[in-house]
Design a protein around this motif. Structure first.
Motif, PDB file in Angstrom:
ATOM      1  N   ARG A 229      -7.006  16.789  -3.725  1.00 23.14           N
ATOM      2  CA  ARG A 229      -8.417  16.177  -3.957  1.00 23.14           C
ATOM      3  C   ARG A 229      -8.806  15.811  -5.582  1.00 23.14           C
ATOM      4  O   ARG A 229      -9.601  14.813  -5.818  1.00 23.14           O
ATOM      5  CB  ARG A 229      -9.704  17.228  -3.915  1.00 23.14           C
ATOM      6  CG  ARG A 229      -9.681  17.737  -2.273  1.00 23.14           C
ATOM      7  CD  ARG A 229     -11.115  18.362  -1.729  1.00 23.14           C
ATOM      8  NE  ARG A 229     -11.230  18.418  -0.453  1.00 23.14           N
ATOM      9  CZ  ARG A 229     -12.426  18.645   0.066  1.00 23.14           C
ATOM     10  NH1 ARG A 229     -13.392  18.713  -0.807  1.00 23.14           N
ATOM     11  NH2 ARG A 229     -12.609  18.627   1.299  1.00 23.14           N
TER      12      ARG A 229
ATOM     13  N   SER B 271      -6.039  12.375  -5.890  1.00 25.69           N
ATOM     14  CA  SER B 271      -6.692  11.407  -5.147  1.00 25.69           C
ATOM     15  C   SER B 271      -7.627  10.538  -5.762  1.00 25.69           C
ATOM     16  O   SER B 271      -7.896   9.257  -5.624  1.00 25.69           O
ATOM     17  CB  SER B 271      -6.938  11.564  -3.775  1.00 25.69           C
ATOM     18  OG  SER B 271      -8.067  12.634  -3.829  1.00 25.69           O
ATOM     19  N   PHE B 272      -8.347  11.057  -6.685  1.00 23.44           N
ATOM     20  CA  PHE B 272      -9.525  10.407  -7.577  1.00 23.44           C
ATOM     21  C   PHE B 272      -8.947   9.241  -8.266  1.00 23.44           C
ATOM     22  O   PHE B 272      -9.503   8.329  -8.512  1.00 23.44           O
ATOM     23  CB  PHE B 272     -10.141  11.442  -8.216  1.00 23.44           C
ATOM     24  CG  PHE B 272     -11.098  10.828  -9.577  1.00 23.44           C
ATOM     25  CD1 PHE B 272     -12.173  10.209  -9.146  1.00 23.44           C
ATOM     26  CD2 PHE B 272     -10.799  10.757 -10.656  1.00 23.44           C
ATOM     27  CE1 PHE B 272     -12.967   9.730  -9.929  1.00 23.44           C
ATOM     28  CE2 PHE B 272     -11.527  10.131 -11.847  1.00 23.44           C
ATOM     29  CZ  PHE B 272     -12.728   9.858 -11.183  1.00 23.44           C
TER      30      PHE B 272
ATOM     31  N   SER C 128      -8.964   2.732  -5.176  1.00 23.47           N
ATOM     32  CA  SER C 128      -9.381   2.618  -3.743  1.00 23.47           C
ATOM     33  C   SER C 128      -9.895   0.927  -3.524  1.00 23.47           C
ATOM     34  O   SER C 128     -10.269   0.363  -4.737  1.00 23.47           O
ATOM     35  CB  SER C 128     -10.898   3.595  -3.694  1.00 23.47           C
ATOM     36  OG  SER C 128     -10.620   4.794  -3.817  1.00 23.47           O
TER      37      SER C 128
ATOM     38  N   TYR D 259     -16.795   6.324  -1.201  1.00 24.88           N
ATOM     39  CA  TYR D 259     -16.344   7.716  -1.820  1.00 24.88           C
ATOM     40  C   TYR D 259     -16.025   8.834  -0.903  1.00 24.88           C
ATOM     41  O   TYR D 259     -15.364   9.765  -1.077  1.00 24.88           O
ATOM     42  CB  TYR D 259     -17.437   7.957  -2.897  1.00 24.88           C
ATOM     43  CG  TYR D 259     -16.996   8.560  -4.329  1.00 24.88           C
ATOM     44  CD1 TYR D 259     -16.276   7.979  -5.078  1.00 24.88           C
ATOM     45  CD2 TYR D 259     -17.654   9.786  -4.629  1.00 24.88           C
ATOM     46  CE1 TYR D 259     -15.961   8.134  -6.112  1.00 24.88           C
ATOM     47  CE2 TYR D 259     -17.276  10.129  -5.877  1.00 24.88           C
ATOM     48  CZ  TYR D 259     -16.405   9.310  -6.668  1.00 24.88           C
ATOM     49  OH  TYR D 259     -16.016   9.776  -7.916  1.00 24.88           O
TER      50      TYR D 259
ATOM     51  N   PRO E 256     -15.182  14.841  -7.994  1.00 27.31           N
ATOM     52  CA  PRO E 256     -13.733  14.860  -7.924  1.00 27.31           C
ATOM     53  C   PRO E 256     -12.990  15.239  -9.496  1.00 27.31           C
ATOM     54  O   PRO E 256     -11.862  15.786  -9.487  1.00 27.31           O
ATOM     55  CB  PRO E 256     -13.337  13.096  -7.911  1.00 27.31           C
ATOM     56  CG  PRO E 256     -14.649  12.686  -7.236  1.00 27.31           C
ATOM     57  CD  PRO E 256     -15.619  13.567  -7.838  1.00 27.31           C
TER      58      PRO E 256
END
Length: 551
Positions: free
Chosen positions: A36, A39-40, A44, A66, A515
């Motif tokens: 978690r 992955s921030f 994206s 998000y 995050p």
């Protein structure tokens, strides 16, 4: 079956199973936090969605997804949302980060899947990372230089990247000038004020001394004006360019280039480009200071403060713990007083950490620090120097907190050393102290390192006592810099544990901070593991070095 139970094998399997389950749970938790958190930093996709409004109109949203969740349709209807023609039992909704904080009421918005008329990811959508107001999402339109639009002959993106890099480099030069040269002059000016005050208290403030101080002050102020002129020139150069962006409202917005930190186009990135951006963002996270109330930027001051405080605590707790253990095991008599001391040491390990924080604030900060100020820093009063929470008192407080662990571990190591080694040393003419220093302590060093490992593991994660004796939300200056005496133990500091608490529970923007809580938690685990692995490596080396003496 009865024989099998009596053999003890069921309890062996039960113990092995319990250890395995615990190990799997810990590893799973670390993997979850790491996933978690890391992955921030992965870029994206940026979505451009056309959303149908309740009045029949259409609204455009630009941002990144998000989070998403599936909720009962009845719950959505009860909240006042009308879903005409939708008869499913559940509905999916997406949490969109739309940024552009200065132009929208909230930089996060929930979007219902049935309301999405169109969802695209155009390659020209850009993410602008800024020094304030968070990210900006939109289409780059033009570049301004001195207020005029620039005619670009080649690739627009290449020119944009070049100008962003120029502005970032100029800002870094200005920041370095402000922190180093100008910061050093400000420090020297404050020291001159303290010097004059000290001479006044001692009755030595003569006209010659005043003239000398004023002469040095004038020279420093002239240097300050020169550096200030350079600083303003760098800022003017950085402010030369601006970027025109078209946002989700269709309006063109002017973004000063001096506020832009990075520009990227996630929708037009391949896998390796995203991978490079991923590691670049992690590098920024661990090397830059925080911004926007700790919800943006990096955590370098918190990393530095955590490691520095733990190392300082280790330097303090190790000699005291070893001396106490040597006295209890080698010198103290086996009487009721010694037993009482051992019971007290063991009980101290169970005292809540916040109690140590209150003790540190009352004894170390107010009593010890206040007396140090009156004796050594009277010229700074009433402003406290050491009579205020700081990194020194935090390290000392955690040293007291972890002292029982080091004492118990060291004593166990001392008790495992064969008495024949002591007797052999004494029979060869060595004194008791020489025997302890040259034979006993080297052989007990692996146990000492074990106690230090346990102490570091506990101290690095403590937050409650630090909130009282030195840790702060934001520390503009590190405890170490280029100004004499270089180590400023009176300064407050940032800590990863407190940073997690502040971002997770005190942040004005909870969704943006979530995050970062996972990322900082994973980083704290990594720092603790790194410190422990270093200590374990030293312990194993010492264990192999003195293994032959045990036989």
């Amino acid at each position: 079956m009865n024989t099998w139970f009596k053999s003890g094998k069921p309890w062996i399997w039960l113990t092995a199973g319990s250890v395995s389950i615990s190990l799997i749970a810990v590893i799973g938790l670390v993997i979850m936090i790491g996933w978690r958190g890391l992955s921030f930093f992965w870029p994206s996709a940026i979505h451009e969605m056309s959303i149908e409004q309740a009045d029949g109109s259409t609204r455009t949203l630009i941002g990144e997804i998000y989070d998403n969740e599936t909720v009962p349709t009845t719950r959505i209807i009860e909240s006042g949302v009308i879903l005409d023609g939708f008869d499913e039992e559940t509905v999916t909704r997406y949490l969109m980060k739309i940024g552009n904080r200065e132009y929208v009421p909230l930089d996060f918005a929930w979007v219902l899947a049935p309301a999405i008329e169109k969802d695209t990811t155009p390659p020209d959508l850009a993410v602008i990372e800024r020094t304030k107001d968070g990210n900006f999402y939109g289409y780059p339109v033009a570049i301004l230089q001195q207020g005029e639009r620039v005619t670009i002959q080649g690739d627009f993106r290449e020119e944009l990247f070049k100008r962003v890099e120029r502005a970032v480099e100029l800002n870094e030069q200005a920041m370095a000038l402000q922190e180093d040269e100008i910061g050093a002059i400000n420090y020297q000016l404050s020291q001159l004020n303290l010097e004059r005050r000290a001479l006044e208290l001692e009755g030595k403030l003569t006209e010659q001394a005043i003239a000398d101080i004023e002469q040095r002050r004038e020279a420093l102020q002239n240097q300050y004006l020169e550096y200030e002129e350079k600083l303003f020139a760098l800022r003017d150069k950085a402010a030369r360019d601006a970027l025109i962006m078209r946002d989700m409202r269709g309006e063109e917005i002017k973004l000063p280039m001096q506020e832009v930190l990075d520009v990227n186009f996630p929708n037009d990135m391949g896998f390796f480009a995203k991978l490079g951006h991923f590691f670049q963002q992690i590098g920024k996270f661990v090397s830059e200071p925080p911004r926007e109330a700790n919800t943006e930027g990096g955590v370098f001051p918190a990393i530095f403060g955590t490691v520095f405080m733990v190392l300082l605590m280790s330097v303090i707790v190790t000699p005291f713990g070893v001396i106490a253990a040597v006295y209890l095991h080698e010198y103290a008599g086996k009487n009721a007083v010694t037993k009482l001391i051992r019971i007290a040491v063991i009980n101290l390990a169970g005292v809540p950490s916040i109690v140590y924080g209150v003790f540190g604030l009352g004894f170390f900060v107010y009593m010890v620090g206040g007396n140090i100020d009156q004796i050594f820093y009277p010229e700074a009063l009433p402003s406290p120097t050491f009579g205020t929470p700081g990194v020194l008192w935090s390290a000392v407080t955690l040293a007291i907190l972890t002292l029982p662990v080091v004492i118990v571990s060291t004593e166990e190591g001392l008790s495992r050393i064969p008495p024949t080694l002591r007797e052999g040393s004494l029979s060869l003419g060595a004194t008791k102290w020489e025997t302890i220093w040259r034979i006993v302590l080297p052989m007990a060093s692996p146990a000492i390192m074990t106690g230090l490992i346990l102490a570091v593991a506990r101290a690095a994660g403590e937050v409650a006592p630090l909130m009282l004796v030195g840790v702060v939300k934001s520390a503009p200056m590190l405890p170490v810099d280029g100004n004499f005496p270089y180590f400023h133990l009176d300064r407050k500091f940032m800590h990863l544990g407190f940073h997690i608490y502040d971002v997770g529970f005190q942040s004005p923007n909870v969704e943006a901070a979530r995050p970062l809580v996972y990322a900082t938690s994973f980083l704290l685990i990594t720092v603790i593991v790194g410190l422990n692995l270093t200590a374990i490596g030293v312990r194993n080396h010492l264990r192999e070095k003195y293994r032959s003496l045990e036989h």
